[in-house]
Design a protein around this motif. Structure first.
Motif, PDB file in Angstrom:
ATOM      1  N   LYS A  16     160.113  56.580  20.959  1.00 47.45           N
ATOM      2  CA  LYS A  16     158.648  56.474  21.100  1.00 47.45           C
ATOM      3  C   LYS A  16     158.252  55.538  22.235  1.00 47.45           C
ATOM      4  CE  LYS A  16     157.776  54.705  17.179  1.00 47.45           C
ATOM      5  NZ  LYS A  16     158.935  54.330  16.439  1.00 47.45           N
ATOM      6  N   GLY A  35     154.448  48.098  17.395  1.00 50.72           N
ATOM      7  CA  GLY A  35     155.577  47.416  16.753  1.00 50.72           C
ATOM      8  C   GLY A  35     155.752  46.002  17.289  1.00 50.72           C
ATOM      9  N   SER A  36     155.439  45.814  18.569  1.00 53.43           N
ATOM     10  CA  SER A  36     155.626  44.481  19.155  1.00 53.43           C
ATOM     11  C   SER A  36     154.681  43.474  18.502  1.00 53.43           C
ATOM     12  CB  SER A  36     155.411  44.506  20.667  1.00 53.43           C
ATOM     13  OG  SER A  36     154.049  44.674  20.977  1.00 53.43           O
ATOM     14  N   TYR A  38     153.832  43.437  15.297  1.00 54.67           N
ATOM     15  CA  TYR A  38     154.487  43.021  14.049  1.00 54.67           C
ATOM     16  C   TYR A  38     155.687  42.121  14.359  1.00 54.67           C
ATOM     17  CZ  TYR A  38     151.406  46.222  11.674  1.00 54.67           C
ATOM     18  OH  TYR A  38     150.287  46.821  11.178  1.00 54.67           O
ATOM     19  N   GLY A  95     163.208  43.181  14.665  1.00 55.34           N
ATOM     20  CA  GLY A  95     162.668  44.442  14.137  1.00 55.34           C
ATOM     21  C   GLY A  95     162.713  44.462  12.614  1.00 55.34           C
ATOM     22  N   ALA A  98     160.033  42.234  11.392  1.00 58.42           N
ATOM     23  CA  ALA A  98     158.736  42.888  11.594  1.00 58.42           C
ATOM     24  C   ALA A  98     158.481  43.870  10.461  1.00 58.42           C
ATOM     25  CB  ALA A  98     158.720  43.616  12.940  1.00 58.42           C
ATOM     26  N   SER A  99     159.524  44.616  10.083  1.00 66.10           N
ATOM     27  CA  SER A  99     159.394  45.576   8.995  1.00 66.10           C
ATOM     28  C   SER A  99     159.057  44.844   7.690  1.00 66.10           C
ATOM     29  CB  SER A  99     160.704  46.368   8.872  1.00 66.10           C
ATOM     30  OG  SER A  99     160.679  47.245   7.789  1.00 66.10           O
ATOM     31  N   ALA A 102     155.392  43.775   7.860  1.00 68.61           N
ATOM     32  CA  ALA A 102     154.525  44.961   7.946  1.00 68.61           C
ATOM     33  C   ALA A 102     154.250  45.594   6.583  1.00 68.61           C
ATOM     34  CB  ALA A 102     155.166  45.994   8.883  1.00 68.61           C
ATOM     35  N   GLN A 115     144.608  46.013  17.482  1.00 70.61           N
ATOM     36  CA  GLN A 115     145.192  47.277  17.954  1.00 70.61           C
ATOM     37  C   GLN A 115     144.098  48.211  18.475  1.00 70.61           C
ATOM     38  OE1 GLN A 115     148.690  48.667  15.328  1.00 70.61           O
ATOM     39  NE2 GLN A 115     147.485  47.374  13.980  1.00 70.61           N
ATOM     40  N   ARG A 129     153.840  53.398  13.736  1.00 67.31           N
ATOM     41  CA  ARG A 129     154.160  54.099  12.485  1.00 67.31           C
ATOM     42  C   ARG A 129     152.919  54.727  11.870  1.00 67.31           C
ATOM     43  NH1 ARG A 129     157.859  52.020  14.472  1.00 67.31           N
ATOM     44  NH2 ARG A 129     159.831  51.274  13.620  1.00 67.31           N
ATOM     45  N   ASP A 130     151.761  54.087  12.090  1.00 64.23           N
ATOM     46  CA  ASP A 130     150.521  54.530  11.427  1.00 64.23           C
ATOM     47  C   ASP A 130     149.393  54.704  12.433  1.00 64.23           C
ATOM     48  OD1 ASP A 130     150.256  51.870  12.117  1.00 64.23           O
ATOM     49  OD2 ASP A 130     149.151  51.321  10.307  1.00 64.23           O
ATOM     50  N   MET A 131     149.747  54.991  13.675  1.00 64.78           N
ATOM     51  CA  MET A 131     148.711  55.124  14.714  1.00 64.78           C
ATOM     52  C   MET A 131     147.807  56.316  14.409  1.00 64.78           C
ATOM     53  SD  MET A 131     149.226  52.607  16.821  1.00 64.78           S
ATOM     54  CE  MET A 131     149.553  51.728  15.314  1.00 64.78           C
ATOM     55  N   ARG A 156     170.072  53.095  20.370  1.00 64.84           N
ATOM     56  CA  ARG A 156     169.795  51.661  20.269  1.00 64.84           C
ATOM     57  C   ARG A 156     171.032  50.864  20.692  1.00 64.84           C
ATOM     58  NH1 ARG A 156     165.256  49.382  16.967  1.00 64.84           N
ATOM     59  NH2 ARG A 156     164.072  50.570  18.445  1.00 64.84           N
ATOM     60  N   ASP A 183     160.165  51.330   5.716  1.00 65.27           N
ATOM     61  CA  ASP A 183     158.929  51.753   6.383  1.00 65.27           C
ATOM     62  C   ASP A 183     158.315  52.995   5.712  1.00 65.27           C
ATOM     63  OD1 ASP A 183     159.330  49.678   8.155  1.00 65.27           O
ATOM     64  OD2 ASP A 183     160.023  50.931   9.815  1.00 65.27           O
ATOM     65  N   ARG A 186     157.078  51.983   1.649  1.00 67.37           N
ATOM     66  CA  ARG A 186     156.169  50.892   1.297  1.00 67.37           C
ATOM     67  C   ARG A 186     154.841  51.474   0.796  1.00 67.37           C
ATOM     68  NH1 ARG A 186     155.667  49.361   7.557  1.00 67.37           N
ATOM     69  NH2 ARG A 186     154.054  50.859   8.094  1.00 67.37           N
TER      70      ARG A 186
HETATM   71  O1   DC Z   1     158.598  50.117  16.562  1.00 65.75           O
HETATM   72  P1   DC Z   1     159.283  48.810  16.248  1.00 65.75           P
HETATM   73  O2   DC Z   1     160.743  48.953  15.976  1.00 65.75           O
HETATM   74  O3   DC Z   1     159.015  47.772  17.287  1.00 65.75           O
HETATM   75  O4   DC Z   1     158.595  48.296  14.892  1.00 65.75           O
HETATM   76  C1   DC Z   1     159.091  47.181  14.188  1.00 65.75           C
HETATM   77  C2   DC Z   1     158.635  47.249  12.725  1.00 65.75           C
HETATM   78  O5   DC Z   1     157.224  47.035  12.655  1.00 65.75           O
HETATM   79  C3   DC Z   1     158.873  48.590  12.033  1.00 65.75           C
HETATM   80  O6   DC Z   1     160.129  48.631  11.374  1.00 65.75           O
HETATM   81  C4   DC Z   1     157.731  48.692  11.057  1.00 65.75           C
HETATM   82  C5   DC Z   1     156.641  47.858  11.650  1.00 65.75           C
HETATM   83  N1   DC Z   1     155.560  48.645  12.248  1.00 65.75           N
HETATM   84  C6   DC Z   1     154.583  49.093  11.403  1.00 65.75           C
HETATM   85  O7   DC Z   1     154.663  48.896  10.200  1.00 65.75           O
HETATM   86  N2   DC Z   1     153.510  49.766  11.915  1.00 65.75           N
HETATM   87  C7   DC Z   1     153.421  50.022  13.231  1.00 65.75           C
HETATM   88  N3   DC Z   1     152.369  50.669  13.701  1.00 65.75           N
HETATM   89  C8   DC Z   1     154.451  49.598  14.112  1.00 65.75           C
HETATM   90  C9   DC Z   1     155.527  48.915  13.582  1.00 65.75           C
END
Ligand code: DC
Length: 224
Positions: A16, A35-36, A38, A95, A98-99, A102, A115, A129-131, A156, A183, A186
């Motif tokens: 992505k 994601g950045s 989070y 990451g 962040a998860s 999140a 955002q 993830r939820d755009m 990766r 992810d 949840r």
């Molecule tokens: O895309 P990424 O790997 O940088 O995202 C890191 C974490 O952030 C991902 O595991 C879940 C969370 N995340 C989220 O919940 N909603 C988003 N729109 C983007 C990322």
């Protein structure tokens, strides 16, 4: 939301970030790497000595953190209070953290407005993830980009090795599978395709092919 928005959602490592960046550059659009935010929230909380389980405090950090992005080079630079944290932001462990943050609704609420502010003329490509489901439900073109967990781990791995990190493929696969499960399962804003999303499996596609397809879908949506 009057400006043009294209959303690119999907699991970690599906490509992505790379393709969103390329589409935004080709179209002259802005880019949101959600994601950045989070990742930066988790880092900012740790640096402030806050436990990632202390939800109100983490949400407060998310509301108040002073982030900046440098999108001039061929990769984005991330800074917190002016300090360059690009390397830490990109770590696999960041990451996972962040998860963790999140999962919490107050943290997601704290980042929602920030955002949405990325939506500016002439347009925005938003990756996350939820755009398409939550942040930009009115986006004119929504993509759900996937790839097999094995292929995502392999990509990766190559990225991290190229950046000089010492990682094992098997560990990355495990981390990707754990993060997918967290992810997708949840309670709040789980990773799922929007009802009106176009699904693309990038497992056997090159970056150039994915970028071309995304641009075709965007142009078709703009001409509708
Ligand atoms: O895309 P990424 O790997 O940088 O995202 C890191 C974490 O952030 C991902 O595991 C879940 C969370 N995340 C989220 O919940 N909603 C988003 N729109 C983007 C990322």
């Amino acid at each position: 939301m009057s400006s043009i928005v294209m959303t690119v959602d999907g699991p970690g490592g599906a490509g992505k970030g790379t393709v969103s960046r390329a589409v935004a550059a080709a179209e002259g659009y802005h880019l949101l790497d959600s994601g950045s935010l989070y990742r930066l929230t988790a880092l900012a909380a740790l640096r402030a000595g806050i436990s990632l389980q202390d939800v109100p405090a983490v949400a407060q950090v998310a509301r108040q953190m002073n982030v900046s992005f440098d999108v001039t080079g061929d990769r984005t630079g991330y800074a917190l209070d002016g300090e360059d944290l690009t390397e830490q932001v990109l770590l696999e462990n960041t990451g996972a953290m962040a998860s963790d943050v999140a999962k919490y609704q107050p943290v997601r609420d704290a980042l929602l407005h920030l955002q949405q502010q990325f939506s500016r003329p002439p347009g925005l490509v938003a990756d996350g993830r939820d755009m398409g489901t939550v942040v930009f439900p009115d986006a004119i073109c929504k993509i759900y980009l996937t790839a097999s967990a094995e292929e995502r781990a392999r990509r990766r791995y190559q990225q991290l090795i190229a950046a000089g990190n010492d990682v094992k493929l098997a560990d990355l696969l495990k981390s990707i599978q754990t993060r997918d499960a967290q992810d997708m399962n949840r309670a709040v804003s789980p990773l799922r395709p929007a009802d009106d999303a176009i699904h693309i499996d990038s497992s056997d596609m090159t970056i150039v092919e994915v970028v071309e397809q995304l641009r075709e879908h965007l142009h078709a949506a703009l001409n509708r």
